[in-house]
Structure formats: structure tokens, C-alpha cells
Design an enzyme around this catalytic site. Structure first.
Site, short mmCIF file in Angstrom:
data_model
loop_
_atom_site.label_atom_id
_atom_site.label_comp_id
_atom_site.label_asym_id
_atom_site.label_seq_id
_atom_site.Cartn_x
_atom_site.Cartn_y
_atom_site.Cartn_z
N GLU A 440 0.78 -1.31 0.11
CA GLU A 440 -0.05 0.09 -0.01
C GLU A 440 0.73 1.25 0.03
O GLU A 440 0.54 2.24 0.69
CB GLU A 440 -1.00 0.03 1.11
C1 LIG Z 1 2.91 -9.48 0.53
C2 LIG Z 1 2.66 -8.50 -0.43
C3 LIG Z 1 1.43 -8.21 -0.75
C4 LIG Z 1 1.02 -7.40 -2.10
N1 LIG Z 1 -0.39 -7.35 -2.36
C5 LIG Z 1 -0.59 -6.62 -3.49
C6 LIG Z 1 -1.75 -6.57 -4.08
O1 LIG Z 1 -2.82 -7.35 -3.91
N2 LIG Z 1 -2.11 -5.96 -5.37
C7 LIG Z 1 -1.22 -5.26 -6.02
O2 LIG Z 1 -1.40 -4.66 -6.89
N3 LIG Z 1 0.00 -4.98 -5.35
C8 LIG Z 1 0.36 -5.89 -4.28
N4 LIG Z 1 1.77 -5.81 -3.67
C9 LIG Z 1 2.62 -5.01 -4.29
C10 LIG Z 1 3.20 -3.82 -3.27
O3 LIG Z 1 2.23 -2.88 -3.48
C11 LIG Z 1 4.51 -3.42 -3.93
O4 LIG Z 1 5.66 -4.46 -3.50
C12 LIG Z 1 5.08 -1.85 -3.45
O5 LIG Z 1 4.16 -0.96 -4.33
C13 LIG Z 1 6.33 -1.73 -3.68
O6 LIG Z 1 6.80 -2.12 -5.18
P1 LIG Z 1 7.97 -2.98 -5.32
O7 LIG Z 1 8.04 -4.13 -4.16
O8 LIG Z 1 8.15 -3.18 -6.46
O9 LIG Z 1 9.32 -1.95 -4.73
P2 LIG Z 1 9.81 -1.03 -5.64
O10 LIG Z 1 8.98 0.00 -6.17
O11 LIG Z 1 11.10 -1.50 -6.44
O12 LIG Z 1 10.72 -0.06 -4.33
C14 LIG Z 1 11.87 -0.58 -3.76
C15 LIG Z 1 12.19 0.77 -3.02
O13 LIG Z 1 12.59 2.08 -3.52
C16 LIG Z 1 11.76 3.02 -2.94
N5 LIG Z 1 11.59 3.87 -3.89
C17 LIG Z 1 10.66 3.59 -4.94
N6 LIG Z 1 10.57 5.18 -5.65
C18 LIG Z 1 11.23 6.03 -4.87
C19 LIG Z 1 11.38 7.34 -4.91
N7 LIG Z 1 10.64 8.16 -5.95
N8 LIG Z 1 11.91 8.12 -3.69
C20 LIG Z 1 12.30 7.14 -2.78
N9 LIG Z 1 12.10 5.88 -2.89
C21 LIG Z 1 11.55 5.18 -3.80
C22 LIG Z 1 10.68 2.26 -2.18
O14 LIG Z 1 10.04 2.84 -1.17
C23 LIG Z 1 11.32 0.92 -1.94
O15 LIG Z 1 11.75 0.96 -0.73
C24 LIG Z 1 2.08 -6.66 -2.52
C25 LIG Z 1 3.40 -6.84 -2.10
C26 LIG Z 1 3.77 -7.63 -1.48
C27 LIG Z 1 5.03 -7.84 -0.87
#
Ligand SMILES: Cc1cc2nc3c(=O)[nH]c(=O)nc-3n(C[C@H](O)[C@H](O)[C@H](O)COP(=O)(O)OP(=O)(O)OC[C@H]3O[C@@H](n4cnc5c(N)ncnc54)[C@H](O)[C@@H]3O)c2cc1C
Length: 766
Positions: A440
Site C-alpha cells: 500500500e
Molecule cells: C505481500 C505483498 C502483498 C501485496 N499485495 C498486492 C496486491 O494485492 N495488489 C497489488 O497490486 N500489489 C500488491 N503488492 C505490491 C506492493 O504494493 C508493492 O510491493 C509496492 O508497491 C512496492 O513495489 P516493489 O516491491 O516493486 O518495490 P520498488 O517499487 O522496487 O521499491 C523499492 C524501494 O525503492 C523505494 N522507492 C521507489 N521509488 C522511490 C522514490 N521516488 N523515492 C524514494 N524511494 C523510492 C521504495 O520505497 C522501496 O523502498 C503486494 C506486495 C507484497 C510484498
């Protein structure tokens, strides 16, 4: 030429031109995020002069009779049905009877209105359910949470056509359909709007009919409930090359309902998120055809998906994870306080060590604070607000603070919390923490970009008006609107400069505050910092303009200050709403002292790192003329907070009110064993004090010397046995931990449990 025309044409106009280059431009997705939801107490804080009476006048969140019965009935029953150890380590899923119960009792339909067969619960009731479930099983809580959060349910309620609502909502309410929402894809995580999942408008055959529809291709991952979902809410970019629905080639992000049985869909494989076994997995679609009717909100909403998502998130983000986190903080402080009392080292309960008290005090105060903020946010939601910035603050702050609490709990428990097994009541929550941090809106990006970046634009009394005026295609109208907003802004900034200066130099002594007895001084300090915040924000916007967006470290610190102001307001409101409980005053004091220290530290860091040095110096002169004076909670306050969770009291009970408490007769439940040992230890303490005064450590010797009676000796032995059972950890036969031994696991586990009779421990009464 009138005075106002002169001002507009000769003074405002050059500023207008300059500002067009200096102020941040909004991207389409930012604009849509900013337009979603509304503002509430956050906007009041941004004025620099919050009206505390407005806050205290808001009615606290309350449960209806029906909601109370649901918590005492189905939620309590569900908690007793689940076995978190077996769910995670043996079954890797909720057992069928729990799935059936969740559906039958409409746990997935808490937000669906009664007219459609749902429970139609308030935000507060919804939050209470998640909170209670979280205190017994993270897997169960997350499973119940998702359909009530960003599932298609909320989107259908807010944006669905009548036909969609009539068809889908009753089916979701009855549990006939299991929903999930697919936004995240491998290439698009935090930057979800960059997804490459696509849909093309075309004609096709659906259920034997030739209809206008969309051909979809996607790859989503991490989708909660995905592997078992019957309907997938899908976010994708819609293209209309043949202009079948309008004149644009690229329509934009669109949301649609996709039944998961359609040809071309691969779904069902599972991820294993941090050994939490709620259903979560990837899914793919290859040339899947859906009719245009499946676009949520119909063809008119095609391309408006981002705004819809942000709007749905504005509410859900303030309920699900904050409730889980508030429960996590309360639960861990409760069990850790008890454990510190029953666990002795160096012949002393570890709760007596100051270094342990430091952690316990922090835990107790965090539990108080998070629940205060959860309740206040739910009250705002139930009052009809959708405060997007506040809910982002809640998600980020609650999960971060829960992480600190859980780490403290792990450290205080030592090996007891590390060794996995049915007796471990901490491991599951510990493993679940990074999930809350990431989903989220991952916390780093939420803190850096959303809390303050969007917060400043949304909540500032004039900034958004100025930005809109600058972007107005009608230049004359834009200049007129800018002239109004800009000069009001100048007046606002000057007033805040005066306030910030006066309140900083007088130590906040004369800042307005309600008559709140012992808490009055806290309102004054927060008033001081709110004025300093408003002034600093204006100076940062004025001097850094659009560049502030890239200065994430500065933005994040402003975000922290706004968060502290919000959470502290909530703690003050809780203390007031609960009738100013004097026993809770140390908790309030701890929260305030910690908050003031963080606020001053963040100001100090902002000024020290301000890219334009003289502006940093000037702000320091106005806001922190005597430097950082606040050092955080005193040892005395921390000690008093620790006492609250290490002694049975109404204040201790208030922290965990309405959480799940396993029954005393549940001998295999680690928390039940702990609670029993805690109660017996506390009851036996006067006897042990008497033995200590007589310098006798051995129970039999004390009996012989008649320091204690035979009944008291029995009481001490019962307490010692209970402690031995509560500090016990699990062990396994080697074959149980190999896949080869898995088939025999049931037999061996039951043997292990029967062998786990409490071992007598050497008596130590000192
Ligand atoms: C258990 C679990 C359940 C989930 N359930 C759902 C679901 O039901 N539906 C769905 O659609 N998604 C779901 N997600 C996805 C979740 O919303 C994403 O994992 C989340 O948005 C982060 O994306 P990412 O993991 O690809 O991290 P990334 O986007 O790759 O981020 C990596 C890091 O970079 C940081 N970062 C990125 N951009 C910036 C910026 N501009 N400035 C500073 N820091 C930055 C982030 O904060 C993070 O710390 C789920 C994820 C998990 C792990």
C-alpha cells in the site's frame, strides 16, 4: 487605474511569470492523486495556528450495538478457530472451515452496504475487526483485510455502474466471488503508473455475442488472494487505435473486472511472503477478451483508473495496516511487559533492569499513540472525510512504529521469541513486519514524496490555488486568481513568521491552548511547532520551488514533522476523550516528549542541510533560536510507562481493550501460558518479598522456618511451574524438520507436546 489593478499588473504579473518557472509542475498522475480524497486536520496543522477546539469537538469513533455483537460473536469465534502455527508451518493455508466461516459470516463484506447484502460497517468497526484478528493471526487478518481495502468492492461502491453494483456486490457479499486487485507488475512497483500491462479496444466474442470490448495482456505479481480469486480487478493502460470509444489513441489507466476462468488467464501459482501463507501470487493474461461493460464505472470511466485507485486508497490505507499495526504494538507491549515480569536473570525479574524498562516504556507509549491515531482517523473517515495525506501518514508511521515495537519485544524476549514453534507468540508478527512496510505504498517513497510533497500541495491554504492559476489556459483569468491567492499567501506567511518567532522566543508559553489540565502545556508546544512548520514550508517553497520535489531528504523531514503533529494531536485527543485518565498521563507525556524531540531534530536537520545556506540560518533564528532543547522522554517518565505494562492495572488493560485474549484453559497457547504465569507471579510477589526480607531463598527452608505457610509454599510452587511452562520453547525431532519426515509430522508433534510437561525450576525467591 485602481489600487488592485495596479497591484495585479505591476507587481503580481512579474511574479506570476517567474512562478511559472519556479513552482513545481504537476504530472497527470500527481494531479489525479492530489484531486483524490480530501483534507481534514492536516489542513488545520498547515495553517500554522490549529484550532484545538475543532479537534476536541470531533465526536470520538463509536461502535453500534450490532458491530459490538459482531466483535464479541463471530470475530471472537474466528479467533478461537485459528491456529496460526499450523496455518503457517503445516497447512500453508487457512483450513477449509475457516474459509467457510469467513465467507458465511461476511468478513469479506464489511464495507459492502447492507442494501447489497453486506455488513455495511463503519470504518471504526472495520478497523476493530482487523485489529482483533491481527492479535491472533496475521494470515487471517490479511485475508479478511484485502477484500475490504483496495479490492474491487470499494471501487465498485465508489465508481461502479448500477448494473455492476447490482450484479457484483451481492455476489461478493455472499462470498460467492473471491476478489483480488492486480496493480503491481514486475516493472512497475512504487511507480505503478508506469505499468506496461495493456488493453486494446476492439470487437470480439463474449459468451457467444459479438460485442465491443478490450483485448488484454498483462503480467502482475504479489497479488493478495490472487491464487484463489474468481474475479480480478485489473489495472492496465487502455489503447484505442481505431477510435472506437473516443478520439484518443491512448486512453490511459483503466480498471476492469476480469473473471479468472476466461481463456488466456494463468492464475493460481503462489508466492510465499515472509513465511506468511495468506494467498498471494502472480498472474498472467494473454489476449484475454472482456466486454466493455466490465470496465469499472463503464466506458465513461475508461482512462480515469489512477484517480479511482487513489480515491479508493485514500480510505483503505487509513484502516487496514494502521489497525494491524496498532494491534501489533498493543499486543507486543502487553506480552513483553508480562514476560519481563516472569523472566528472571541474576535472581531478578528482568523488568527491574533499567535498560529493559527503556524498551518497555517505549513500547507502552507507542501502543497508546498508535491506537489514539487509529481511532481519530477512523472517526474522520466515519464523518465522511477521505483524507489522503492523513491516511498515508497513518500507513507509514503505524507500520514503522510497529516495527520498532516488535524489535523491542524480540530483544526483551531473547531466545524465547526466536525459537519457532507453537509456543512462539512473536515470530509470526516479526516476519510480517516488512510486508506492512512495503505494501500500500512502500514506506520510503511514502515518507519522501507523499506525506509532505502531496501534503504541501493539498493542505496548504493557498499553494494549490496558485498552481492551478499558473496552469490556467486563460492567462488573464489565471493572473486574476493568482493575484488573489498570492497576496493572501503573503499575508499568511507574514502572520506565521510573527507567530513562529514569538512562540519560539517565548518557549510557546503564549500559544493558544484549550484548558486541558496537565495537558495544556502540550497543546502550546504543538502550536509553537505548527507555526514553525508553516513558516519553514513557505520558505522552502519560495526558495526551492519545483526543486523541493527532488530534495527528498528535506521533504521526508518535513513529512516527519507533519506526522508528529498529527500523531501528537491524536494522543491529546485520546487523553481528553477518555476522560483525562491520570494513570495514562505518563504515556501521554512520553509521546509528547518524544514527539517534541523528533520535531526539533528534524527542524535542525532541515536548517543544517538547507540548499540555500542563508535561508537555513534565517529559519534557525526564527524557529530554533536557542538550538535543540528537547531531549526526548525523561528516564522518570519512561520508568512510569514501563510500570504500566508490568503491573496489572486498568491502564494496562486499556492498552489491549478488545484484542483477542486466549482462554486460560488453552494450555498449548503461548500467550495463555504467559498470562497465567504473570497472574500467579504477581499474586505470589508479597510472599517472595517476605522471604527476601527474611533472607531465605529456598521455599522448603522458608516453610521450615515458618516464614511462609504451607498454602503459601504451594502457591509459590504453582507460580514456579506456571513460569517454567511460559518460558518453555519448542523442540523437534530431526525428522520433523525434513520433508521426508513431514508425513509423520502429526504424530511426532503430538508426542512433542505431550513431552512438554512443565519442568520444575530451581527456586529463586530473591
Ligand atoms: C505481500 C505483498 C502483498 C501485496 N499485495 C498486492 C496486491 O494485492 N495488489 C497489488 O497490486 N500489489 C500488491 N503488492 C505490491 C506492493 O504494493 C508493492 O510491493 C509496492 O508497491 C512496492 O513495489 P516493489 O516491491 O516493486 O518495490 P520498488 O517499487 O522496487 O521499491 C523499492 C524501494 O525503492 C523505494 N522507492 C521507489 N521509488 C522511490 C522514490 N521516488 N523515492 C524514494 N524511494 C523510492 C521504495 O520505497 C522501496 O523502498 C503486494 C506486495 C507484497 C510484498
Amino acid at each position: 487605474m485602481s489600487q488592485s489593478t495596479f497591484r495585479r499588473d505591476w507587481i503580481t504579473k512579474p511574479i506570476f511569470r517567474m512562478a511559472q518557472h519556479a513552482l513545481p509542475r504537476l504530472s497527470d498522475t500527481e494531479r489525479e492523486a492530489i484531486e483524490a480524497g480530501d483534507v481534514w486536520w492536516d489542513a488545520e496543522l498547515f495553517t500554522g495556528n490549529p484550532d484545538w477546539n475543532k479537534l476536541l469537538g470531533c465526536a470520538p469513533a463509536e461502535l453500534s450495538e450490532e458491530e459490538q455483537q459482531f466483535l464479541a460473536g463471530p470475530v471472537e469465534d474466528l479467533c478461537r478457530m485459528v491456529d496460526d502455527w499450523k496455518i503457517n508451518w503445516e497447512w500453508h493455508d487457512l483450513p477449509p472451515e475457516v474459509w467457510d466461516y469467513l465467507k458465511a459470516k461476511k468478513f469479506f463484506a464489511m464495507i459492502i452496504p447492507k442494501a447489497y447484502g453486506g455488513l455495511g460497517f463503519s470504518a471504526y468497526a472495520h478497523s476493530e475487526v482487523i485489529r482483533k484478528l491481527s492479535s491472533c493471526s496475521i494470515c487471517t487478518a490479511v485475508t479478511a483485510m484485502v477484500p475490504n481495502s483496495l479490492g474491487p468492492g470499494e471501487l465498485l461502491i465508489q465508481f461502479g455502474t448500477k448494473a455492476q453494483q447490482d450484479y457484483w456486490l451481492p455476489r461478493l457479499a455472499r462470498g460467492e466471488e473471491i476478489p483480488c486487485f492486480g496493480l503491481t507488475s514486475p516493472e512497475a512497483g512504487s511507480d505503478a503508473a508506469s505499468m506496461i500491462d495493456s488493453g486494446v479496444v476492439c470487437r470480439g466474442t463474449y459468451e457467444g455475442r459479438d460485442v465491443l470490448g478490450i483485448r488484454l495482456n498483462w503480467h502482475k505479481r504479489y497479488i493478495t488472494l490472487g491464487p484463489i480469486a474468481t474475479v480480478l480487478g485489473l489495472a492496465f493502460k487502455l489503447h484505442d487505435p481505431d477510435h472506437l470509444i473516443g478520439d484518443r489513441d491512448d486512453v490511459g489507466i483503466t480498471l476492469a473486472l476480469v473473471p479468472t476462468h476466461l481463456p488466456g488467464i494463468s492464475i493460481g501459482r503462489r508466492h510465499l511472503p515472509a513465511m506468511q501463507v495468506f494467498q498471494n501470487g502472480p498472474n498472467w493474461g494473454h489476449d484475454v477478451f472482456i466486454p466493455m461493460d466490465n470496465v469499472i464505472g463503464g466506458v465513461e470511466q475508461a482512462g480515469k483508473g489512477w484517480k479511482m485507485l487513489m480515491s479508493a486508497l485514500a480510505a483503505g490505507r487509513g484502516i487496514s495496516l494502521p489497525s494491524l499495526s496498532a494491534a501489533g504494538a498493543a499486543y507486543t507491549s502487553h506480552v513483553t511487559g508480562a514476560y519481563a515480569c516472569i523472566r528472571e536473570q541474576f535472581h531478578v525479574a528482568i523488568a527491574k533492569f533499567e535498560a529493559i524498562q527503556e524498551r518497555l516504556g517505549r513500547m507502552a507509549a507507542t501502543a497508546y499513540l498508535l491506537d489514539a491515531a487509529r481511532r481519530m482517523t477512523c472517526a474522520a473517515l466515519d464523518d465522511g472525510h477521505h483524507p489522503a495525506v492523513i491516511t498515508a501518514i497513518m500507513k507509514e508511521q503505524a507500520t514503522e512504529r510497529m516495527r520498532v515495537c516488535v524489535n523491542d519485544a524480540m530483544d526483551v524476549h531473547g531466545g524465547k521469541a526466536i525459537i519457532e514453534g507453537p509456543l512462539n507468540y512473536m515470530g509470526s508478527l516479526y516476519r510480517g513486519v516488512p510486508i506492512g512496510i512495503t505494501v500500500e505504498g512502500a514506506n520510503i517513497v511514502t515518507r519522501a514524496l507523499i506525506q509532505f510533497g502531496q501534503g504541501a500541495i493539498r493542505c496548504h491554504p493557498y499553494l494549490l490555488k496558485e498552481m492551478m492559476a499558473l496552469e490556467d489556459a486563460d492567462k488573464a483569468r489565471g493572473l486574476e486568481a493568482f493575484d488573489q491567492a498570492f497576496w493572501s499567501h503573503v499575508g499568511h506567511s507574514l502572520a506565521n513568521a510573527g507567530r513562529a518567532f514569538g512562540r519560539a522566543w517565548s518557549g510557546g508559553l503564549f500559544a493558544p491552548a484549550p484548558d486541558a489540565a496537565e495537558a495544556t502545556k502540550f497543546y502550546r508546544q504543538l502550536g509553537r511547532y505548527a507555526a514553525a512548520f508553516a513558516l519553514s514550508v513557505d520558505m522552502a517553497l519560495l526558495t526551492l520551488g519545483g526543486g523541493l520535489k527532488r530534495k527528498e531528504m528535506i521533504s521526508a523531514r518535513f513529512g516527519d514533522i507533519l506526522s508528529e503533529l498529527y500523531l501528537s494531536s491524536a494522543a491529546l485527543k485520546r487523553w481528553n476523550d477518555e476522560g483525562r485518565q491520570m494513570d495514562d498521563l505518563p504515556l501521554l507525556e512520553w509521546c509528547m516528549q518524544a514527539s517534541f524531540a523528533t520535531i526539533e531534530t528534524r527542524f535542525d536537520e532541515i536548517f543544517a542541510n538547507f540548499p540555500i545556506r542563508p535561508v537555513g540560518w534565517l529559519l534557525r533564528f526564527f524557529v530554533l533560536p536557542f538550538g535543540r532543547r528537547r531531549r526526548g522522554p525523561s528516564d522518570r517518565v519512561t520508568d512510569r510507562c514501563a510500570e504500566i505494562i508490568t503491573n496489572p492495572s486498568a491502564a494496562r488493560d486499556r492498552l489491549v481493550v478488545d484484542l483477542f485474549h486466549p482462554a486460560e484453559n488453552e494450555h498449548e497457547h503461548g500467550v495463555a501460558l504467559l498470562e497465567r504465569a504473570f497472574a500467579l507471579t504477581v499474586a505470589a510477589q508479597p510472599i517472595r518479598d517476605r522471604m527476601r526480607a527474611a533472607r531465605v531463598r529456598d521455599i522448603d527452608q522458608a516453610l521450615t522456618q515458618r516464614t511462609i505457610s504451607a498454602a503459601e509454599a504451594e502457591q509459590l510452587k504453582a507460580a514456579a511451574d506456571a513460569v517454567a511452562a511460559a518460558i518453555a520453547v519448542d523442540d523437534f525431532a530431526p525428522e520433523e524438520l525434513t520433508s521426508r519426515g513431514a508425513a509423520n509430522r502429526e504424530d511426532v508433534s503430538s508426542q512433542a507436546i505431550s513431552q512438554r510437561a512443565p519442568q520444575p525450576r530451581p527456586e529463586a525467591a530473591e
